[in-house]
Design a protein around this motif. Structure first.
Motif, PDB file in Angstrom:
ATOM      1  N   ILE A 315       0.844  -1.201   0.000  1.00 37.68           N
ATOM      2  CA  ILE A 315       0.000   0.000   0.000  1.00 37.68           C
ATOM      3  C   ILE A 315       0.879   1.251   0.000  1.00 37.68           C
ATOM      4  O   ILE A 315       0.638   2.197  -0.741  1.00 37.68           O
ATOM      5  CB  ILE A 315      -0.937   0.017   1.233  1.00 37.68           C
ATOM      6  N   LEU A 316       1.927   1.227   0.833  1.00 35.10           N
ATOM      7  CA  LEU A 316       2.833   2.378   0.872  1.00 35.10           C
ATOM      8  C   LEU A 316       3.439   2.635  -0.508  1.00 35.10           C
ATOM      9  O   LEU A 316       3.547   3.773  -0.945  1.00 35.10           O
ATOM     10  CB  LEU A 316       3.958   2.142   1.889  1.00 35.10           C
ATOM     11  N   THR A 318       2.161   1.790  -3.417  1.00 27.79           N
ATOM     12  CA  THR A 318       1.118   2.274  -4.320  1.00 27.79           C
ATOM     13  C   THR A 318       0.826   3.750  -4.072  1.00 27.79           C
ATOM     14  O   THR A 318       0.765   4.547  -5.005  1.00 27.79           O
ATOM     15  CB  THR A 318      -0.167   1.434  -4.135  1.00 27.79           C
ATOM     16  N   ASP A 319       0.661   4.114  -2.809  1.00 26.53           N
ATOM     17  CA  ASP A 319       0.458   5.530  -2.467  1.00 26.53           C
ATOM     18  C   ASP A 319       1.542   6.398  -3.073  1.00 26.53           C
ATOM     19  O   ASP A 319       1.271   7.424  -3.703  1.00 26.53           O
ATOM     20  CB  ASP A 319       0.530   5.726  -0.938  1.00 26.53           C
ATOM     21  N   VAL A 322       1.479   6.395  -7.064  1.00 29.53           N
ATOM     22  CA  VAL A 322       0.363   7.140  -7.633  1.00 29.53           C
ATOM     23  C   VAL A 322       0.545   8.637  -7.386  1.00 29.53           C
ATOM     24  O   VAL A 322       0.337   9.457  -8.270  1.00 29.53           O
ATOM     25  CB  VAL A 322      -0.984   6.641  -7.070  1.00 29.53           C
TER      26      VAL A 322
ATOM     27  N   GLU B 218      -3.602   1.779   8.713  1.00 23.75           N
ATOM     28  CA  GLU B 218      -4.223   1.621   7.397  1.00 23.75           C
ATOM     29  C   GLU B 218      -5.671   2.079   7.401  1.00 23.75           C
ATOM     30  O   GLU B 218      -6.200   2.470   6.373  1.00 23.75           O
ATOM     31  CB  GLU B 218      -4.110   0.156   6.931  1.00 23.75           C
ATOM     32  N   VAL B 242       2.306   7.132  10.317  1.00 27.22           N
ATOM     33  CA  VAL B 242       2.184   6.967   8.875  1.00 27.22           C
ATOM     34  C   VAL B 242       0.805   6.385   8.629  1.00 27.22           C
ATOM     35  O   VAL B 242       0.446   5.372   9.228  1.00 27.22           O
ATOM     36  CB  VAL B 242       3.251   5.999   8.312  1.00 27.22           C
ATOM     37  N   LYS B 243       0.017   7.069   7.800  1.00 30.33           N
ATOM     38  CA  LYS B 243      -1.286   6.529   7.413  1.00 30.33           C
ATOM     39  C   LYS B 243      -1.199   6.191   5.934  1.00 30.33           C
ATOM     40  O   LYS B 243      -0.963   7.071   5.114  1.00 30.33           O
ATOM     41  CB  LYS B 243      -2.363   7.579   7.667  1.00 30.33           C
ATOM     42  N   SER B 244      -1.350   4.934   5.599  1.00 28.98           N
ATOM     43  CA  SER B 244      -1.290   4.563   4.185  1.00 28.98           C
ATOM     44  C   SER B 244      -2.687   4.520   3.607  1.00 28.98           C
ATOM     45  O   SER B 244      -3.677   4.705   4.308  1.00 28.98           O
ATOM     46  CB  SER B 244      -0.581   3.225   4.021  1.00 28.98           C
ATOM     47  N   GLY B 245      -2.760   4.287   2.296  1.00 26.05           N
ATOM     48  CA  GLY B 245      -4.048   4.341   1.614  1.00 26.05           C
ATOM     49  C   GLY B 245      -4.411   5.769   1.285  1.00 26.05           C
ATOM     50  O   GLY B 245      -5.563   6.174   1.351  1.00 26.05           O
ATOM     51  N   VAL B 246      -3.402   6.570   0.932  1.00 27.14           N
ATOM     52  CA  VAL B 246      -3.617   7.976   0.609  1.00 27.14           C
ATOM     53  C   VAL B 246      -4.408   8.109  -0.687  1.00 27.14           C
ATOM     54  O   VAL B 246      -5.361   8.870  -0.783  1.00 27.14           O
ATOM     55  CB  VAL B 246      -2.260   8.690   0.453  1.00 27.14           C
ATOM     56  N   THR B 247      -3.992   7.350  -1.687  1.00 17.36           N
ATOM     57  CA  THR B 247      -4.654   7.437  -2.979  1.00 17.36           C
ATOM     58  C   THR B 247      -5.602   6.254  -3.088  1.00 17.36           C
ATOM     59  O   THR B 247      -5.282   5.152  -2.680  1.00 17.36           O
ATOM     60  CB  THR B 247      -3.624   7.337  -4.104  1.00 17.36           C
ATOM     61  N   GLN B 249      -7.196   5.606  -6.058  1.00 19.67           N
ATOM     62  CA  GLN B 249      -7.138   5.099  -7.417  1.00 19.67           C
ATOM     63  C   GLN B 249      -8.467   4.852  -8.070  1.00 19.67           C
ATOM     64  O   GLN B 249      -8.942   3.713  -8.152  1.00 19.67           O
ATOM     65  CB  GLN B 249      -6.413   3.755  -7.399  1.00 19.67           C
TER      66      GLN B 249
END
Lengths: 701, 701
Positions: A315-316, A318-319, A322, B218, B242-247, B249
């Motif tokens: 996920i990191l 991909t973030d 993108v 996450e 750190v928070k992932s899943g920013v984008t 898509q």
């Protein structure tokens, strides 16, 4: 074309002047490094005391050396440098590396000393690296030259590195070793008195062993030359650069607004973009890009596949990808079908593809091969976080095998293993770059993707336009004669007309009656602007009155403006300019600001506020090409407004492009302006509405 | 207040259910880690085959264990988990760490299985970490709990870490070891079926050994709770996340414009900012901040001194610091004077202070001490690039000594030395953070500086305003009854009035005559807007006519608009709204968008284009405080326009703030809107001109 630098990088015999056997001295370390690195030629220590240094016979001066000497490394006190260099000239030395410091960098007498030194170098037709440098390296097995005083033993490879900081050069060589990066050549250029970064770029452009060029730059000696040379080099070899001195802290409280925006750094950005040089914002990113380019091909597009055994890092990645503009495109059905045939059912078939923690060598091998052989993706990112149950070496081997079956770049992330763990070592040895964090891969790919787009874009053109140069000259002369610091009003618009830039028609009026007559001819609504007395920033002074719809309003506004201006100075007569108000268009600003390093920078942005508050503005180093002009327009954050926002018609981009190119030509032809702007230039979908409305040129003092 | 988690982190006896002696199995590694880390209590392996595992007597079920068991670690196949957990309950176990995977994360039956599991846990009043997790750690010498299956042997320290990814948790522990970072506790929370990040935050808030808390997140289970808890924790202990899943898509091709902007990530940013959580964009940055906070105090301000022996890295540091908003303030005269007394004359006395390559331990010591004892700087950055002639250990010792004499934070950059070289080891052992690149220091300091400002700012208030809730309810009910998906026009403005938000007066007109009458009352210029038929986006439909200055123009525009609208549907009657045109004000947008994770997010930006094209927009998680409202306004890039640009009067910020707070209250009181906006809300220096002009509310389906 400059003389070849073989005298520096391919010598057969070297004199180390200032060689010493005293520990922790530069003279000792250089001699020691040359020998320890097994220089493929003769080394002659030179020291006034002669004798033996490091088991080698030493000579009191270079003139005493019995053999011919190609190159001399000089590490003697600064004041003895000129004499020693003269002796080198007498001896027939061709190349010099002057380590000694205390020249231009200390100012004052140092500047004179450097001038004397350079004079001697030129007199004898020698070439020189330095002074005040850390030395040079050539890893070619035919040469094996390590003329530095650092600890690193550079490994052969395809990277050549120019460093304008000795200390950083040393750090670079040391850190590269930790990353398994190999060099072709290295040069710490110091004060660049003779040999410059540009010379090295040209030399390395023809060096077969140099595949990519890295630069650490603090200043440009000759940016115009750099542009020409770098543009050529980047067609064949990537250049990646860190340019420091981005912020100049205070010295930027420039008086004029465009000047304030165009702190030299925007020039650096423009320059690099215009010649396809990748600019990284830190040394770390420079390494990350170098690791990729030194071993992997440039991806053909921006579509990336991520194959991981761990969800979080996937996920990191991909973030990061993108948000850097790369395309983590979904898996096509045919790949899914293939993956399904061998992956456990709990694996959900997406990109990023999470093989889950149980995945080992077999799963990585099959998945990577299935994805790499398909033409959906341009680059593959395998991510591995070691579970205790899985052998990292097996996974590394699978990645190596999969990479061997494709010509697509692989960028590997190995997390949670030790520093240069066995898996990492295997990958590095196979020439596959390994990163600790997925974000580093994303940043490196972003840089390389920008270079790919540069390489793939249309051939640039530098069109030449007809312009009435004589008319421009006359206007400048007249204003100089009158002692004006700035050319504004009618004169400014006339310069534009002479350059072939469309200008909104205008009429002067000295009374309300004349104004109403003028408006009657152009038709309402009109804009009325103060003409005399002259002031620079009209908006703040409420000296522009827009959207005047009839004679009554015009008379009121005329009288109000006149009242506001108040008592005139002797010889002045209050007057206004009447122009047809162009509606439905978008106000843009076309400008130029003169940068001491880069010369005139052309500027483009939308309306005053977009430029001044939102800093949404693009620069180009002149001369700009048609492609650069388009990049400047399309690269704005506010570009959607020009491209047709919410159903409005897109503006005529070609006219904007041409206006930028004509301004570029004007400021190249006339070296008289310290800045200029057309504000506003109305952009519109209707060609006949695209016009400059007002302009000003500030004359150089 | 949740039950204490001592049952997880402070057990006296542990059963490892699924313990095994088979190599490369989780059951073996957990047992091995517990013993190898010397758990300060009893460990009971449990395995159906019983016998001996790892030299310890094993039991076939937990019920066979003769002693009491506080905590059980479960690593058995998923389908046997419920039965095993039931046995734990019977046995009187208090805490569970469920490593086994195959629950909610795989969907379908896994969700049911997790529900069953949680039911059993609740029935017996147990607490559970997981399922699907990597385990927990407590380094307290009284406990010595390493219930993970990784390779790392976590060192004691003041960091506690929550990871929502098992793999990343493992990577974190391994990498921390390379950086010499020590932990207090660690938990891989897995599916968070019972124990959540929020529980851990509360628990660690009271743990004396926890000095800072790191999070890899996450998803938020309960953001409202997180806000409350984190706000409390950050008053005492820093939280870095750190928070992932920013984008996301594609899932973001939202239909409505504010919706599109408010992809959940803006909510995360707002949430973190509102409770003082530092958010880093990568794991690397997380470590960089953790290294600083775990050993250095929080600087009292943003003034930084850079002391270097190498020019290049000093410039790079300065660039990075300044561009991160830190102040590399000039050296005051008194420091210069002191430095002059012992530094060689070629050193130019600036910040960054370049001691030049000859500088060794003595120069670093004297310079650092002179600077650190002065109160000009809040943080000190010593940079050292090792010249062969200088002993790095001496320099490291000087830095350690200087740090010992001050309470200011030191952040050291050692470049060009080997991986954990002797100097780096010395510094690390003395608790001084060492970075390889100066840019990493700048980024870490930026994060910490944001936290400092958060801590130093005024106490937040959450004012409550009087509002006519009944009136709002009625309007919503009426529109629901009429089957309207959106509340617009008069109704929308009436909601604002009920909330106490100032609204520009308006009159309806059904004919040109009525319009002219209305305009006569308000006074020209006026704005005319379409009232019926209702449409959502008025500007694109040319349904707003501005700056109408007299009756003649008004009649023309009325007829033109009517003509444009064309034939009406049955029951519709063409009508317009007439409003006084407010000039000299700045158009702002106040809005709300409903986020599935965070609930209503309040939004603020300038004019439509600033929000939609320039993405210059701020969000706040409701309820927002007065401080957040101010941050939202002042944090805009376009804020200078509100603050008084080029001589225009600043607008009344208090009125904007209050409008944001009132909207925050409205959307908290009424859970009926999926989005709303006031567009425009006119901001002005004159209080009486600050008014909402138009608004719309989209009703939830």
């Amino acid at each position: 074309m400059k003389k070849s630098l073989d005298c520096i990088f391919h010598p057969h015999s070297i004199a180390v002047i200032g060689a010493s056997s005293r520990r922790h001295t530069i003279g000792r370390e250089i001699l020691y490094n040359l020998i320890d690195y097994e220089f493929n030629g003769k080394v002659f220590p030179v020291n006034p005391k002669a004798g033996v240094i490091h088991s080698i016979k030493a000579y009191s001066t270079i003139l005493d050396v019995p053999d011919a000497v190609d190159m001399a490394i000089i590490a003697v006190p600064k004041n003895t440098v000129p004499a020693v260099v003269k002796q080198c000239g007498e001896k027939g030395v061709k190349g010099l590396v002057v380590i000694s410091a205390g020249f231009k960098e200390v100012g004052g007498k140092g500047i004179d000393l450097e001038d004397r030194l350079l004079g001697i170098v030129r007199d004898y037709g020698m070439r020189m690296v330095g002074p005040n440098c850390f030395g040079v390296v050539n890893t070619d097995p035919e040469v094996r030259l390590n003329a530095t005083f650092g600890k690193a033993r550079p490994k052969p490879g395809n990277i050549s590195f120019i460093s304008q900081s000795g200390a950083l050069g040393e750090a670079v060589l040391n850190f590269a070793d930790q990353l398994n990066l190999g060099f072709s050549m290295f040069a710490s250029v110091g004060n660049k008195a003779d040999i410059s970064g540009n010379d090295l770029l040209q030399y390395w452009n023809h060096d077969e062993k140099t595949g990519i060029i890295l630069m650490y730059i603090e200043s440009f000696g000759n940016p115009k030359n750099f542009t020409k040379i770098a543009r050529n080099v980047t067609k064949i070899k990537p250049i990646v650069a860190v340019k420091s001195g981005v912020t100049s802290q205070g010295a930027r409280a420039a008086s004029s607004h465009t000047g304030a925006l165009a702190g030299a750094d925007v020039g650096v950005d423009a320059l690099f973009e215009q010649c396809g040089v990748m600019r990284t914002t830190s040394m770390e990113e420079l390494y990350d890009v170098a690791m990729m380019l030194s071993s992997q091909p440039i991806p053909k597009g921006n579509r990336v596949a991520v194959v991981t055994n761990a969800g979080g890092p996937g996920i990191l990645a991909t973030d990061a990808l993108v948000s850097m503009g790369l395309d983590v495109a979904p898996l096509p059905a045919r790949i899914k079908k293939e993956l399904k045939s061998f992956l456990p059912s709990e694996v959900s078939l997406n990109n990023p593809l999470d093989l889950v923690a149980g995945a080992g060598g077999r799963e990585f091998a099959l998945a990577l091969e299935a994805i790499a052989k398909d033409n959906t993706y341009d680059a593959i990112i395998p991510i591995f976080v070691q579970p205790i149950t899985i052998d990292e070496a097996e996974v590394a081997q699978s990645i190596i095998n999969a990479r061997g079956k494709t010509d697509k770049p692989f960028l590997v992330c190995f997390m949670g293993v030790g520093f240069r763990s066995p898996g990492i070592e295997m990958l590095m040895k196979s020439g596959i770059p390994v990163y600790i964090f997925p974000e580093a891969i994303a940043k490196a790919l972003k840089n390389v993707d920008g270079y790919r787009r540069y390489l793939q874009r249309k051939k640039e053109k530098f069109p030449v336009f007809k312009a009435d140069k004589r008319a421009v000259e006359k206007i400048i002369e007249k204003n100089r004669r009158e002692g004006n610091g700035a050319i504004i009003g009618e004169d400014a618009l006339d310069i534009l007309i002479a350059c072939g830039i469309p200008v909104a028609p205008y009429t002067f009026a000295y009374s309300a009656k004349e104004a109403i007559e003028a408006a009657g001819k152009t038709g309402y609504p009109v804009v009325m602007k103060l003409n005399t007395p002259k002031i620079l920033h009209k908006t703040e002074a409420r000296a522009v009155r827009v959207d005047i719809r009839n004679g009554k309003e015009l008379r009121e506004q005329f009288n109000d403006l006149k009242k506001q201006v108040g008592i005139l100075k002797k010889g002045e007569r209050f007057s206004v300019v009447i122009q047809k108000m162009v509606s439905g268009g978008i106000e843009t600003v076309i400008g130029m600001t003169y940068d001491r390093a880069f010369g005139p920078l052309v500027m483009f942005g939308l309306g005053g506020i977009y430029v001044e508050v939102m800093k949404d503005v693009a620069f180009g180093v002149t001369p700009i090409s048609d492609q650069r002009a388009l990049d400047m327009i399309r690269g704005l954050k506010s570009y959607p407004l020009l491209a047709g926002f919410r159903g409005s018609a897109p503006v005529d981009i070609d006219i904007l492009k041409e206006a930028l190119l004509r301004i570029s030509q004007l400021v190249m032809d006339f070296d008289q302006f310290s800045e200029m702007d057309i504000n506003p230039f109305i952009a519109s979908g209707k060609k006949e509405c695209c016009k400059a409305v007002d302009a000003r040129f500030i004359l150089k003092q």
